[in-house]
Write an enzyme that holds these catalytic residues in place. Sequence first.
Site, mmCIF file in Angstrom:
data_model
loop_
_atom_site.group_PDB
_atom_site.id
_atom_site.type_symbol
_atom_site.label_atom_id
_atom_site.label_comp_id
_atom_site.label_asym_id
_atom_site.label_seq_id
_atom_site.Cartn_x
_atom_site.Cartn_y
_atom_site.Cartn_z
ATOM 1 N N ASN A 87 0.326 -1.672 0.323
ATOM 2 C CA ASN A 87 0.164 -0.328 -0.139
ATOM 3 C C ASN A 87 0.749 1.250 -0.073
ATOM 4 O O ASN A 87 2.050 1.344 -0.130
ATOM 5 C CB ASN A 87 -1.282 -0.501 1.421
ATOM 6 C CG ASN A 87 -0.443 0.103 2.436
ATOM 7 O OD1 ASN A 87 -0.495 1.735 2.883
ATOM 8 N ND2 ASN A 87 -0.052 -0.580 3.610
ATOM 9 N N CYS A 148 7.916 7.757 9.290
ATOM 10 C CA CYS A 148 7.001 9.117 7.809
ATOM 11 C C CYS A 148 8.828 10.121 7.658
ATOM 12 O O CYS A 148 9.787 9.191 7.527
ATOM 13 C CB CYS A 148 6.711 9.994 8.100
ATOM 14 S SG CYS A 148 5.267 9.182 9.298
HETATM 15 C C1 LIG Z 1 -3.586 0.171 4.410
HETATM 16 C C2 LIG Z 1 -2.375 0.327 5.324
HETATM 17 C C3 LIG Z 1 -2.402 0.919 5.900
HETATM 18 C C4 LIG Z 1 -1.490 1.446 6.732
HETATM 19 N N1 LIG Z 1 -1.626 3.000 7.189
HETATM 20 C C5 LIG Z 1 -0.740 3.104 8.802
HETATM 21 C C6 LIG Z 1 -0.879 4.084 9.425
HETATM 22 O O1 LIG Z 1 -1.880 4.891 8.983
HETATM 23 N N2 LIG Z 1 0.384 4.270 10.261
HETATM 24 C C7 LIG Z 1 1.051 2.825 10.623
HETATM 25 O O2 LIG Z 1 1.546 3.368 11.904
HETATM 26 N N3 LIG Z 1 1.066 1.798 9.965
HETATM 27 C C8 LIG Z 1 0.211 1.673 9.448
HETATM 28 N N4 LIG Z 1 0.040 0.441 8.611
HETATM 29 C C9 LIG Z 1 0.607 -0.296 9.266
HETATM 30 C C10 LIG Z 1 0.417 -1.303 9.851
HETATM 31 O O3 LIG Z 1 -0.691 -1.175 10.695
HETATM 32 C C11 LIG Z 1 0.229 -2.589 10.098
HETATM 33 O O4 LIG Z 1 2.055 -2.025 10.906
HETATM 34 C C12 LIG Z 1 0.908 -3.583 8.663
HETATM 35 O O5 LIG Z 1 0.258 -3.295 7.866
HETATM 36 C C13 LIG Z 1 1.723 -4.871 9.956
HETATM 37 O O6 LIG Z 1 0.525 -5.663 10.023
HETATM 38 P P1 LIG Z 1 -0.515 -6.129 9.050
HETATM 39 O O7 LIG Z 1 0.679 -7.660 8.648
HETATM 40 O O8 LIG Z 1 -1.184 -6.961 10.216
HETATM 41 O O9 LIG Z 1 -1.271 -5.008 8.420
HETATM 42 C C14 LIG Z 1 -0.476 0.509 7.726
HETATM 43 C C15 LIG Z 1 -1.753 -0.680 6.474
HETATM 44 C C16 LIG Z 1 -1.947 -0.929 6.027
HETATM 45 C C17 LIG Z 1 -2.188 -1.823 4.777
#
Ligand SMILES: Cc1cc2nc3c(=O)[nH]c(=O)nc-3n(C[C@H](O)[C@H](O)[C@H](O)COP(=O)(O)O)c2cc1C
Lengths: 341, 286
Positions: A87, A148
């Site tokens: 993403n 970031c």
């Molecule tokens: C579409 C999307 C948007 C995300 N936006 C953020 C965000 O705004 N801030 C953040 O700290 N992590 C963001 N993440 C990361 C997730 O919080 C998480 O750390 C990461 O995706 C790993 O976990 P998962 O495999 O369960 O998704 C985002 C992930 C996805 C897929």
Amino acid sequence: MTRAVFSPAGQSAAESSPEVDMSTSLGSLELPAPVLTASGCAAAGRELDQFFDITELGGIVTKSVMLQPRSGRATPRMAETPSGMLNSIGLQGPGIDQFIEKDLAWLEQRGARTIVSIAGSNVDEYSKLAQKLRNVPGIAGIEVNISCPNVENRGLVFACHPDSASSVIQAVRRFSDPKMPILAKLSPDVTDIAEIAHSVVRAGATGISVMNTTLGMVINTDTMRPALAGVTGGLSGPAIRPIAVRCVWQIRKALPDIPILGMGGIRTGQDAFQFILAGASAVSVGTVVFNDPSAPIRIQHELAQQLADHGFSRLSDAVSYAHRSADVEILDVDEVEIEVE
Amino acid sequence: MSNPLQIRGEVLDVKRAGSYFVISLTAPGIPETTRPGHFLNIGIGGEESSMLLRRSFAIHQVQMRGMYGGTLDIVVGVNGSGSQWLSERRRHDPLSIVGPLGRPFVLPKEKVSCVLVGGGYGSAPLFMLAEQLRERGCRVDVVLGASTEEKLFGTLHIKRLATTLTITTDDGSSGTQGRVTDVLPEIMEKSDSAVVYACGPMGMLAAVAAVASEKRAHSQCSVEESMACGIGVCMTCVLPVIGDDGVTRMVRSCVEGPVFRGDRVRWSDIGTVPADTWGAPVEGGH
Ligand SMILES: Cc1cc2nc3c(=O)[nH]c(=O)nc-3n(C[C@H](O)[C@H](O)[C@H](O)COP(=O)(O)O)c2cc1C
Ligand SMILES: Cc1cc2nc3c(=O)[nH]c(=O)nc-3n(C[C@H](O)[C@H](O)[C@H](O)COP(=O)(O)OP(=O)(O)OC[C@H]3O[C@@H](n4cnc5c(N)ncnc54)[C@H](O)[C@@H]3O)c2cc1C
Ligand code: FES
């Protein structure tokens, strides 16, 4: 604090199933249950509340909010990959003022425990965000998204350098209520994650969230160009789970006492159990929500079952259990102090 | 609006229709709240699937009750591995379904004359719409277009619901050779239409919205953006849309769409963030 006791799924109370005490804590942040949503994968809780009662979760970690409204990046913003996705959203959001007024107010009224995720493009923005959140009711903790780009330092990601990571955390610590739990959210895209963990803890983080997405890229073979408008994107989902478990393990080894909120590809209660055993006291569920909107609550119930099946009556006894020395075995779980070196 | 449900449905039947597959399935609880323009999100490959993201399909027809309780039909064009997997489902196969999703078409309060324009499988949600417009006493002219005859969907069936049916194909294998917008202006003039409803590829929608604006008609366009969640939590499905206050925002097409007013979507800016968008990057910013 009230302690939520879960009967493992699939067993009726009449079967006198072992009830597991699922309460946990991330430092001073006490949670009745160990599963949270991951930032950016649950917006501000409202949509998921249509599928299950969000107040039953440990908490809602909201989408990272910035000081000003943000449009985010151009589309395409996502590409599916094997067992995951890329993403590149670009932190689209309403800005902190509207977030406090609308989203936070709703979450508070709903009775959810809310961890507010903040993001900035320089240290000053993080300070201002912390100031804005000070004295706002309904915040259980702050998660600082440091993955970031720092516009004041050639766009280098804060989370990738111990100094810039710690300067952000220091600023947030200084301007926040001294009692406010502050979780630093780390990126796996570093040489030594333990070093970054050390630096943010020294700077005042009361806990660590790990991991954010890892940088990836897909080329669209029809257009023969990058699939995402943002060219590169963050990889998430079950594909990254082993990296995330490794990060939790390494941080736990390096910092035996720091609370960890673990995440990365958690799809089932068994996956969550891995994170707990590796050293996480709570977990967040992200991408899998897109596949199963009720995944967070399902995983919480499945985790209770996993713990029961393995003879644990309290979640807290299982935290870091994979680090135990060779002569400590599960049957002694009630008697032994789990040693973590 | 009622909440979407997350349910387990079961395939009743898979039929070929030209180059498409019409899949009938049980979907307890969903038909009751479905309105024309709603869509479903379907899980692909079972619980352990490596294809994590659900695929979106317009709801084509619903049956409230019958032998199997609530059932519905979707029309699937095989595109990549997800739609391929769906087309290979057989009777009794389970499907994980979330729906109904999105904002449906807005129906006129008065008995106005309406034109419905469908591109390829984009005609799928227009059948329910045509029925409901007819029930309200509206005149319903239908235009269906596709690249070639076998990519048209439902021409025989929709004829029964339509006052007139016009067909266009790029290669002339059926109907008029050309595009839907080649025939649309004349149909609108003849039927004095007040509203145009459209579903199909983005390029077609942009052209239809432009014709509608030119003819001072209202247009309702159902867009198709890549969606990761379909329920409003991920922000992948956005496009630039002008709000009631005149401000352009990057708007989620899964919850604020997929149906938008044609004159509000900044069609030529899709795939970009126009500089005057709310929160757009500023000099020296992100
Ligand atoms: C579409 C999307 C948007 C995300 N936006 C953020 C965000 O705004 N801030 C953040 O700290 N992590 C963001 N993440 C990361 C997730 O919080 C998480 O750390 C990461 O995706 C790993 O976990 P998962 O495999 O369960 O998704 C985002 C992930 C996805 C897929
Ligand atoms: C609201 C809505 C309604 C739709 N209605 C229908 C319908 O009635 N009939 C039909 O055949 N198709 C419909 N589509 C398109 C359908 O969702 C895609 O064809 C399908 O997702 C392709 O998946 P795939 O695995 O076969 O292709 P792949 O290219 O392998 O898919 C890879 C990824 O891209 C996404 N993707 C690829 N093409 C599209 C597309 N055209 N639109 C959105 N996402 C896409 C997929 O969801 C998936 O996440 C609709 C899309 C939307 C957004
Ligand atoms: S697809 Fe996730 S917000 Fe629309």
